[in-house]
Design a protein around this motif. Structure first.
Motif, PDB file in Angstrom:
ATOM      1  N   GLY A 177       0.811  -1.213   0.000  1.00 13.58           N
ATOM      2  CA  GLY A 177       0.000   0.000   0.000  1.00 13.58           C
ATOM      3  C   GLY A 177       0.845   1.263   0.000  1.00 13.58           C
ATOM      4  O   GLY A 177       1.925   1.314   0.582  1.00 13.58           O
ATOM      5  N   THR A 178       0.302   2.258  -0.677  1.00 12.48           N
ATOM      6  CA  THR A 178       0.991   3.545  -0.786  1.00 12.48           C
ATOM      7  C   THR A 178       1.323   4.133   0.574  1.00 12.48           C
ATOM      8  O   THR A 178       2.381   4.728   0.764  1.00 12.48           O
ATOM      9  CB  THR A 178       0.084   4.531  -1.557  1.00 12.48           C
ATOM     10  OG1 THR A 178      -0.391   3.883  -2.718  1.00 12.48           O
ATOM     11  CG2 THR A 178       0.826   5.779  -1.938  1.00 12.48           C
ATOM     12  N   GLU A 179       0.424   3.951   1.541  1.00  5.37           N
ATOM     13  CA  GLU A 179       0.655   4.558   2.857  1.00  5.37           C
ATOM     14  C   GLU A 179       1.928   4.023   3.485  1.00  5.37           C
ATOM     15  O   GLU A 179       2.653   4.746   4.162  1.00  5.37           O
ATOM     16  CB  GLU A 179      -0.506   4.273   3.811  1.00  5.37           C
ATOM     17  CG  GLU A 179      -1.866   4.635   3.290  1.00  5.37           C
ATOM     18  CD  GLU A 179      -2.532   3.429   2.656  1.00  5.37           C
ATOM     19  OE1 GLU A 179      -2.542   3.372   1.416  1.00  5.37           O
ATOM     20  OE2 GLU A 179      -3.027   2.570   3.376  1.00  5.37           O
ATOM     21  N   PHE A 180       2.188   2.727   3.289  1.00  3.80           N
ATOM     22  CA  PHE A 180       3.377   2.150   3.900  1.00  3.80           C
ATOM     23  C   PHE A 180       4.631   2.647   3.198  1.00  3.80           C
ATOM     24  O   PHE A 180       5.644   2.924   3.832  1.00  3.80           O
ATOM     25  CB  PHE A 180       3.290   0.626   3.908  1.00  3.80           C
ATOM     26  CG  PHE A 180       2.347   0.140   4.964  1.00  3.80           C
ATOM     27  CD1 PHE A 180       2.802  -0.126   6.245  1.00  3.80           C
ATOM     28  CD2 PHE A 180       1.004   0.007   4.705  1.00  3.80           C
ATOM     29  CE1 PHE A 180       1.930  -0.523   7.231  1.00  3.80           C
ATOM     30  CE2 PHE A 180       0.121  -0.386   5.693  1.00  3.80           C
ATOM     31  CZ  PHE A 180       0.594  -0.664   6.962  1.00  3.80           C
ATOM     32  N   LEU A 181       4.543   2.774   1.882  1.00  7.57           N
ATOM     33  CA  LEU A 181       5.681   3.327   1.148  1.00  7.57           C
ATOM     34  C   LEU A 181       5.939   4.759   1.580  1.00  7.57           C
ATOM     35  O   LEU A 181       7.090   5.176   1.752  1.00  7.57           O
ATOM     36  CB  LEU A 181       5.405   3.262  -0.360  1.00  7.57           C
ATOM     37  CG  LEU A 181       5.374   1.861  -0.965  1.00  7.57           C
ATOM     38  CD1 LEU A 181       4.846   1.908  -2.396  1.00  7.57           C
ATOM     39  CD2 LEU A 181       6.767   1.235  -0.947  1.00  7.57           C
ATOM     40  N   MET A 182       4.865   5.510   1.760  1.00 11.76           N
ATOM     41  CA  MET A 182       5.037   6.908   2.154  1.00 11.76           C
ATOM     42  C   MET A 182       5.683   7.012   3.537  1.00 11.76           C
ATOM     43  O   MET A 182       6.501   7.893   3.775  1.00 11.76           O
ATOM     44  CB  MET A 182       3.682   7.621   2.155  1.00 11.76           C
ATOM     45  CG  MET A 182       3.071   7.841   0.787  1.00 11.76           C
ATOM     46  SD  MET A 182       4.044   8.886  -0.304  1.00 11.76           S
ATOM     47  CE  MET A 182       4.012  10.408   0.607  1.00 11.76           C
ATOM     48  N   GLN A 183       5.317   6.117   4.422  1.00  8.86           N
ATOM     49  CA  GLN A 183       5.943   6.137   5.749  1.00  8.86           C
ATOM     50  C   GLN A 183       7.447   5.904   5.630  1.00  8.86           C
ATOM     51  O   GLN A 183       8.241   6.531   6.329  1.00  8.86           O
ATOM     52  CB  GLN A 183       5.348   5.046   6.640  1.00  8.86           C
ATOM     53  CG  GLN A 183       3.951   5.360   7.123  1.00  8.86           C
ATOM     54  CD  GLN A 183       3.505   4.324   8.137  1.00  8.86           C
ATOM     55  OE1 GLN A 183       3.730   4.456   9.328  1.00  8.86           O
ATOM     56  NE2 GLN A 183       2.871   3.282   7.664  1.00  8.86           N
ATOM     57  N   LEU A 184       7.820   4.980   4.753  1.00  7.55           N
ATOM     58  CA  LEU A 184       9.243   4.725   4.549  1.00  7.55           C
ATOM     59  C   LEU A 184       9.924   5.964   3.963  1.00  7.55           C
ATOM     60  O   LEU A 184      11.021   6.343   4.387  1.00  7.55           O
ATOM     61  CB  LEU A 184       9.445   3.522   3.621  1.00  7.55           C
ATOM     62  CG  LEU A 184       8.997   2.166   4.168  1.00  7.55           C
ATOM     63  CD1 LEU A 184       9.136   1.096   3.098  1.00  7.55           C
ATOM     64  CD2 LEU A 184       9.818   1.778   5.404  1.00  7.55           C
ATOM     65  N   LEU A 185       9.258   6.594   3.013  1.00  7.85           N
ATOM     66  CA  LEU A 185       9.858   7.772   2.382  1.00  7.85           C
ATOM     67  C   LEU A 185      10.046   8.908   3.382  1.00  7.85           C
ATOM     68  O   LEU A 185      11.063   9.600   3.368  1.00  7.85           O
ATOM     69  CB  LEU A 185       8.988   8.240   1.206  1.00  7.85           C
ATOM     70  CG  LEU A 185       9.087   7.375  -0.040  1.00  7.85           C
ATOM     71  CD1 LEU A 185       8.080   7.824  -1.085  1.00  7.85           C
ATOM     72  CD2 LEU A 185      10.506   7.429  -0.612  1.00  7.85           C
ATOM     73  N   ILE A 186       9.067   9.069   4.249  1.00  7.70           N
ATOM     74  CA  ILE A 186       9.182  10.137   5.250  1.00  7.70           C
ATOM     75  C   ILE A 186      10.409   9.910   6.127  1.00  7.70           C
ATOM     76  O   ILE A 186      11.119  10.841   6.485  1.00  7.70           O
ATOM     77  CB  ILE A 186       7.885  10.210   6.087  1.00  7.70           C
ATOM     78  CG1 ILE A 186       6.749  10.782   5.230  1.00  7.70           C
ATOM     79  CG2 ILE A 186       8.090  11.056   7.338  1.00  7.70           C
ATOM     80  CD1 ILE A 186       5.377  10.675   5.862  1.00  7.70           C
ATOM     81  N   GLN A 187      10.676   8.645   6.438  1.00  9.83           N
ATOM     82  CA  GLN A 187      11.852   8.349   7.244  1.00  9.83           C
ATOM     83  C   GLN A 187      13.142   8.475   6.434  1.00  9.83           C
ATOM     84  O   GLN A 187      14.206   8.746   6.983  1.00  9.83           O
ATOM     85  CB  GLN A 187      11.745   6.939   7.834  1.00  9.83           C
ATOM     86  CG  GLN A 187      10.623   6.844   8.863  1.00  9.83           C
ATOM     87  CD  GLN A 187      10.341   5.421   9.292  1.00  9.83           C
ATOM     88  OE1 GLN A 187      11.235   4.705   9.698  1.00  9.83           O
ATOM     89  NE2 GLN A 187       9.094   5.021   9.185  1.00  9.83           N
ATOM     90  N   LEU A 188      13.015   8.251   5.134  1.00 11.88           N
ATOM     91  CA  LEU A 188      14.194   8.271   4.276  1.00 11.88           C
ATOM     92  C   LEU A 188      14.627   9.697   3.946  1.00 11.88           C
ATOM     93  O   LEU A 188      15.814  10.004   3.905  1.00 11.88           O
ATOM     94  CB  LEU A 188      13.872   7.516   2.975  1.00 11.88           C
ATOM     95  CG  LEU A 188      14.994   7.340   1.983  1.00 11.88           C
ATOM     96  CD1 LEU A 188      16.073   6.441   2.564  1.00 11.88           C
ATOM     97  CD2 LEU A 188      14.459   6.729   0.681  1.00 11.88           C
ATOM     98  N   LEU A 189      13.639  10.560   3.706  1.00 12.82           N
ATOM     99  CA  LEU A 189      13.965  11.919   3.261  1.00 12.82           C
ATOM    100  C   LEU A 189      14.241  12.818   4.472  1.00 12.82           C
ATOM    101  O   LEU A 189      14.064  12.416   5.620  1.00 12.82           O
ATOM    102  CB  LEU A 189      12.819  12.463   2.402  1.00 12.82           C
ATOM    103  CG  LEU A 189      12.546  11.636   1.129  1.00 12.82           C
ATOM    104  CD1 LEU A 189      11.308  12.144   0.415  1.00 12.82           C
ATOM    105  CD2 LEU A 189      13.749  11.665   0.195  1.00 12.82           C
ATOM    106  N   ASP A 190      14.642  14.007   4.194  1.00  8.00           N
ATOM    107  CA  ASP A 190      15.033  14.919   5.259  1.00  8.00           C
ATOM    108  C   ASP A 190      13.889  15.158   6.256  1.00  8.00           C
ATOM    109  O   ASP A 190      12.739  15.330   5.870  1.00  8.00           O
ATOM    110  CB  ASP A 190      15.455  16.247   4.624  1.00  8.00           C
ATOM    111  CG  ASP A 190      16.175  17.119   5.613  1.00  8.00           C
ATOM    112  OD1 ASP A 190      17.411  17.064   5.655  1.00  8.00           O
ATOM    113  OD2 ASP A 190      15.504  17.843   6.382  1.00  8.00           O
ATOM    114  N   ALA A 191      14.255  15.165   7.540  1.00 13.20           N
ATOM    115  CA  ALA A 191      13.247  15.334   8.590  1.00 13.20           C
ATOM    116  C   ALA A 191      12.516  16.661   8.460  1.00 13.20           C
ATOM    117  O   ALA A 191      11.355  16.786   8.842  1.00 13.20           O
ATOM    118  CB  ALA A 191      13.892  15.245   9.964  1.00 13.20           C
ATOM    119  N   LYS A 192      13.189  17.655   7.912  1.00 13.83           N
ATOM    120  CA  LYS A 192      12.585  18.994   7.826  1.00 13.83           C
ATOM    121  C   LYS A 192      11.940  19.244   6.464  1.00 13.83           C
ATOM    122  O   LYS A 192      11.486  20.358   6.192  1.00 13.83           O
ATOM    123  CB  LYS A 192      13.671  20.048   8.075  1.00 13.83           C
ATOM    124  CG  LYS A 192      14.287  19.924   9.476  1.00 13.83           C
ATOM    125  CD  LYS A 192      14.578  21.280  10.057  1.00 13.83           C
ATOM    126  CE  LYS A 192      14.937  21.194  11.532  1.00 13.83           C
ATOM    127  NZ  LYS A 192      16.382  20.975  11.769  1.00 13.83           N
TER     128      LYS A 192
END
Lengths: 465, 465
Positions: A177-192
């Motif tokens: 699911g897209t939501e799970f991928l997005m969670q990973l991306l949020i952790q992968l990309l810059d916190a700010k």
């Protein structure tokens, strides 16, 4: 002890047993009986209700079968431990059960489901059979955290040939699911990082950014997609878009705008575009435009795809293609996350892709959805003359702009009165639009069959007159 | 054009075709050929290598079958587009392929897997068959975001009867893996919450908290579990523990410490305990202690469980039990997340539980793991007299304290030299311990069979002498 307060009706369409069973079940669900309470003996209850012992016995037995009652030898019937059955507060439970029994809508123009009649169940079953019968020790081990290599390789081939995505299997992460991928991306990309979403857009994205406590902005759309001026003014770092078939407006982003967005991304370190290609398999008019990712020479696009529209949303299989730099970072910091998709399912899907079944299924579904779309369009054109159709050249939904003087809410409510579910576009706005809009409704056509579509549109005609 | 630099060996155990095939494949993977490069004709290569044309043809055909080469009619053999096959940098790929081909270890005392011989494959297959053959439209729709209600209900029954967990199905959320549940919890609980983890502990937790950008502290353990003083001093709000069988030390938390922790949690609003009950199904000595959640009368414990140890980690099914207050919050803010477990698998697992198969499987596995554990303990006692065993009264791993003058690193390395993989406890410390420890190793015994265990311990004896 609880007194049974029931008058059996001999003139009811229900048998006496059914009446008694129904009554007792409702009382049990309501929690009227105490835990482990003994019920009246069959004989006594039969006397009280003036019915035969057989009637009582049949009702009791049914409740035993369903787990509401227990028998103790030579002692009688007792209330079972209902804590697992009484899953909700009694009132809520009742509502839920009723809602499940009689859905309030006869026709739902859902944009989430797929056709229910053409799914290759027997093929899926036979592939599952083959996979599970191998007694494969691998099926019992934790496998590659990014997903089965063979499946990632099949997805690569598909994306290269069908979507013009430039990638190799090492760039792919499989998730659910897209939501799970997005969670990973949020952790992968810059916190700010500040995220930008389309307005209107996929309604879960703003919930997702909120609950993940990251900053986001909503960008207005023009005819080509997100407005470039607004994008530059927003201070966004990561832009999430649906260029192949904008959700919900259905617009297809032209190449000029794609290039403008790539230009924006290239101008600053840390800028990325998330391309959600959620229903690009289905395109009915015009030349297919390859993915934005395929245009990108600088590793600025993260491509997201899924099998939700092409196979079934219940499979919960999605994937993303990361630029090499991000994949390196992913492998360093996030590869402790195991791929959430069960290995059996990954292997079944891999076989499905490798053996050419997916391509055949897609071709069949393209044909079917084209038929559904054409039928829907022609029904609307002939029955609803005050309606303009947009966003229908791709995907599994289209939009209606309705010019009959009613506003969106009224159109929705009147359709609901006729048991037809349609979706006003307002719910997809994370920010209310600045200018007043004409009444616009979203109609998904994947789940309805060819017989239902004319009936549903006829009901809409009646509802809106 | 690339020159083929190979000397075929007629005295090799490999046929000439195999030698040529192997050589070409490696060159192709290395990227020695350019894309779409034409290979020498069969005749020319046969002449060069002084072999028959048939030998070359067989090797070429094999490479065509595997997708490395393509044929063009009347033109010959060409290098295929390898971007999907060359998933890694050539060198990395080679390493990976070799690692997969010949695992460097003959015996791995893994604590992650399950027994490979007793999984009920045919039962699982036949249930899958039944589920998929129903042509169930539900299998094509997005279902309850918390997971299939029927499955949550079955899990409830299991937790109530086997683990003394007090819950109803409405409190359960099904997901895939502890990491996914933890991500949801991080979003559910206060953004400023400080998390406390056991030190040593499950090695992914600190990675998880880091990548989710929340604050966490590591707490030292005494014989009973996390030190109470350290807990109070830490400023933690949410404590994550494994009371049934501490990972990795294997200690079982006594009731007194459990009550102290519940007391701590009750003293402040927003404090919670995450009880990870990862392998509580298997207990070999002493009375079973019910879950911490069952002791909690104030809704302070969040219970996490999984089917990774009891069935297979590759199924990726886990769940958590939320206190009512948190569940209400979850339903308000997070129910936009779909359950990541495919519906087919949820239904198969539900049938497996409901029909009593799970109970039978657990009983069989309890018996088997007890045998494995006893055999392992007796082999260690007889072959390794300088070793003390701890943490072996539950679960699927135990610990060795080794008193032979070698340190942990040396013990691990010497075992590896004898192709035995064991796990030094140091890797599970998120903070290095203050006092010097004796050499301690973790040995999981689920994946080795009864014949392998004595052989593996014999190798350890040789390695450590």
């Amino acid at each position: 002890m609880y007194k049974i307060n029931l008058q059996l009706q001999s003139d009811s369409p229900k048998t006496l047993t059914e009446q008694l069973y129904q009554y007792l079940k409702e009382e049990l669900i309501k929690g009227t009986f105490t835990r482990h309470e003994k019920l009246p003996s069959k004989r006594r209850l039969a006397e009280n209700l003036q019915c035969s012992i057989n009637t009582v016995q049949a009702a009791y037995n049914q409740l035993v079968d369903e787990g509401y009652l227990q028998t103790r030898e030579k002692s009688g019937y007792y209330v079972a431990d209902l804590s697992g059955i009484l899953v909700l507060e009694p009132e809520e439970y009742k509502k839920k059960v009723e809602a499940e029994k009689s859905p309030p809508y006869r026709y739902t123009f859902s944009h989430q489901g797929v056709d229910h009649e053409q799914f290759p169940f027997s093929l899926w079953r036979s592939l599952s059979n083959q996979i599970i019968s191998t007694q494969d020790a691998e099926l019992l081990s934790v496998s590659d955290p990014k997903g089965l290599l063979a499946l990632r390789s099949s997805i690569t081939h598909y994306l290269q040939s069908s979507r013009g995505v430039r990638c190799n299997a090492n760039q792919i992460i499989i998730s659910s699911g897209t939501e799970f991928l997005m969670q990973l991306l949020i952790q992968l990309l810059d916190a700010k990082a500040v995220y930008a979403i389309e307005n209107p857009g996929y309604e879960k994205l703003n919930q997702l950014f909120k609950s993940n406590r990251v900053q986001y902005v909503s960008l207005p759309l023009d005819d080509q997609g997100v407005e470039i001026k607004a994008l530059y003014a927003s201070g966004a770092d990561v832009l999430s878009i649906t260029p192949s078939h904008q959700f919900p407006t259905g617009r297809i982003m032209p190449v000029t705008r794609r290039l403008q967005l790539l230009q924006w991304a290239s101008e600053k370190f840390g800028r990325y575009i998330l391309e959600d290609d959620y229903d690009s398999e289905f395109r009915y008019a015009g030349k297919p435009i390859p993915s934005l990712q395929g245009l990108d020479g600088q590793g600025k696009v993260i491509y997201l795809g899924a099998f939700s529209k092409s196979l079934s949303p219940a499979l919960r299989i999605s994937y993303m293609v990361l630029p090499d730099v991000l994949m390196e970072r992913y492998e360093t910091y996030l590869s402790f996350y195991y791929c959430p998709v069960p290995l059996i399912e990954q292997k079944v899907l891999h076989a499905f892709l490798e053996k050419g079944h997916f391509e055949r299924h897609l071709n069949r579904m393209r044909h079917l959805y084209r038929q559904k779309r054409e039928l829907l369009v022609s029904c609307i054109n002939s029955l609803l003359p005050y309606v303009e159709i947009t966003g229908d050249s791709a995907g599994l939904h289209l939009l209606l702009n309705v010019h009959n003087g009613m506003d969106e809410k009224e159109l929705e409510q009147r359709a609901a009165d006729y048991q037809v579910k349609i979706y006003g576009i307002t719910r997809y706005y994370s920010q209310p639009p600045e200018e007043p809009r004409e009444a616009t409704l979203l109609l998904g056509f994947a789940t309805l069959n060819l017989e239902e579509i004319p009936k549903a549109v006829t009901l809409l005609k009646e509802a809106w007159t």
